[in-house]
Design a protein around this motif. Structure first.
Motif, PDB file in Angstrom:
ATOM      1  N   GLY A 288       0.798  -1.221   0.000  1.00  0.00           N
ATOM      2  CA  GLY A 288       0.000   0.000   0.000  1.00  0.00           C
ATOM      3  C   GLY A 288       0.826   1.264   0.000  1.00  0.00           C
ATOM      4  O   GLY A 288       0.285   2.376   0.023  1.00  0.00           O
ATOM      5  N   ARG A 289       2.147   1.136  -0.047  1.00  0.00           N
ATOM      6  CA  ARG A 289       3.006   2.318  -0.053  1.00  0.00           C
ATOM      7  C   ARG A 289       2.939   3.058  -1.382  1.00  0.00           C
ATOM      8  O   ARG A 289       2.953   4.278  -1.430  1.00  0.00           O
ATOM      9  CB  ARG A 289       4.445   1.924   0.266  1.00  0.00           C
ATOM     10  N   ILE A 290       2.859   2.319  -2.487  1.00  0.00           N
ATOM     11  CA  ILE A 290       2.759   2.943  -3.812  1.00  0.00           C
ATOM     12  C   ILE A 290       1.310   2.894  -4.267  1.00  0.00           C
ATOM     13  O   ILE A 290       0.710   1.817  -4.355  1.00  0.00           O
ATOM     14  CB  ILE A 290       3.690   2.258  -4.831  1.00  0.00           C
ATOM     15  N   THR A 291       0.758   4.089  -4.536  1.00  0.00           N
ATOM     16  CA  THR A 291      -0.638   4.207  -4.982  1.00  0.00           C
ATOM     17  C   THR A 291      -0.782   5.119  -6.201  1.00  0.00           C
ATOM     18  O   THR A 291      -1.900   5.437  -6.589  1.00  0.00           O
ATOM     19  CB  THR A 291      -1.516   4.747  -3.836  1.00  0.00           C
ATOM     20  N   LEU A 292       0.343   5.537  -6.756  1.00  0.00           N
ATOM     21  CA  LEU A 292       0.350   6.380  -7.955  1.00  0.00           C
ATOM     22  C   LEU A 292       1.377   5.853  -8.948  1.00  0.00           C
ATOM     23  O   LEU A 292       2.385   5.254  -8.549  1.00  0.00           O
ATOM     24  CB  LEU A 292       0.758   7.816  -7.628  1.00  0.00           C
ATOM     25  N   ALA A 293       1.115   6.122 -10.199  1.00  0.00           N
ATOM     26  CA  ALA A 293       2.112   5.858 -11.242  1.00  0.00           C
ATOM     27  C   ALA A 293       2.034   7.016 -12.234  1.00  0.00           C
ATOM     28  O   ALA A 293       0.979   7.646 -12.400  1.00  0.00           O
ATOM     29  CB  ALA A 293       1.830   4.538 -11.941  1.00  0.00           C
ATOM     30  N   PHE A 294       3.151   7.300 -12.857  1.00  0.00           N
ATOM     31  CA  PHE A 294       3.206   8.306 -13.913  1.00  0.00           C
ATOM     32  C   PHE A 294       3.731   7.629 -15.162  1.00  0.00           C
ATOM     33  O   PHE A 294       4.726   6.914 -15.113  1.00  0.00           O
ATOM     34  CB  PHE A 294       4.113   9.474 -13.501  1.00  0.00           C
TER      35      PHE A 294
END
Length: 193
Positions: free
Chosen positions: A14-20
């Motif tokens: 749950g630490r990463i919740t965005l991507a570009f």
């Protein structure tokens, strides 16, 4: 939309919740989903952004130390419009539960047999499902390269075909290669009888 293994582990926690991503056209859409090795991602939003709209907080949620590091990584890409993708892990991959289902009745086996026949009939390279299941069943870790040699088709084609078997819950991907799932062993044994 692909993720590196270390990023997948951070998504799982749950630490990463965005991507570009830079795309000419988005490969995911808002309110959609994406199947990954760690489970199903619920895509909350997909929106275009300018680089100056990305904050250090955004970069952190995407797994980077800061905005500068994220922008440096994006410059390595092929270009295209910049998208900000927000998501969360919504649950396990349903294929995992299917792979464990070994109580297969006559009707279900007939449906699997029919699906395998359709895969064979629709294949430009000829019938392949029985041979692929047999090869993968010989030992865990059978690689796409070995299977492609045995079937006489390209490695990328083999990988695509094995994904079709995985959709039926018959195979599992390993760090290197494939193996039959518990369900795959049952189906393979019953089809061989």
């Amino acid at each position: 939309m692909l993720f590196r293994n270390n990023v997948l582990e951070e998504i799982k926690t749950g630490r990463i919740t965005l991507a570009f991503r830079q795309w000419t056209r988005p490969t995911v859409k808002s309110d959609g989903s994406l199947r990954t090795p760690v489970g199903i991602l619920a895509i909350e939003s997909v929106e275009t952004v300018r680089p100056d709209e990305i904050s250090d907080e955004d970069a952190g949620r995407a797994g980077f130390n800061d905005r500068k590091a994220l922008l440096a990584e994006l410059r390595k890409g092929k270009g295209g419009e910049l998208y900000r993708i927000a998501f969360h892990l919504s649950g396990p991959d349903p294929r995992e539960a299917l792979q464990q289902q070994t109580d297969i009745g006559v009707e279900e086996l007939a449906a699997i047999r029919k699906r395998l026949a359709v895969l064979d009939e629709n294949s430009r390279t000829g019938a392949w499902t029985t041979t692929a299941l047999q090869l993968i069943g010989e030992y865990a870790g059978q690689t796409a390269g070995n299977i492609s040699e045995s079937l006489g088709i390209t490695k990328p084609t083999v990988k695509r075909k094995i994904r079709q078997l995985k959709e039926l819950g018959l195979t599992e991907s390993l760090q290197s290669g494939y193996r039959l799932s518990e369900r795959g062993h049952v189906v393979h044994n019953r089809l061989s009888d």
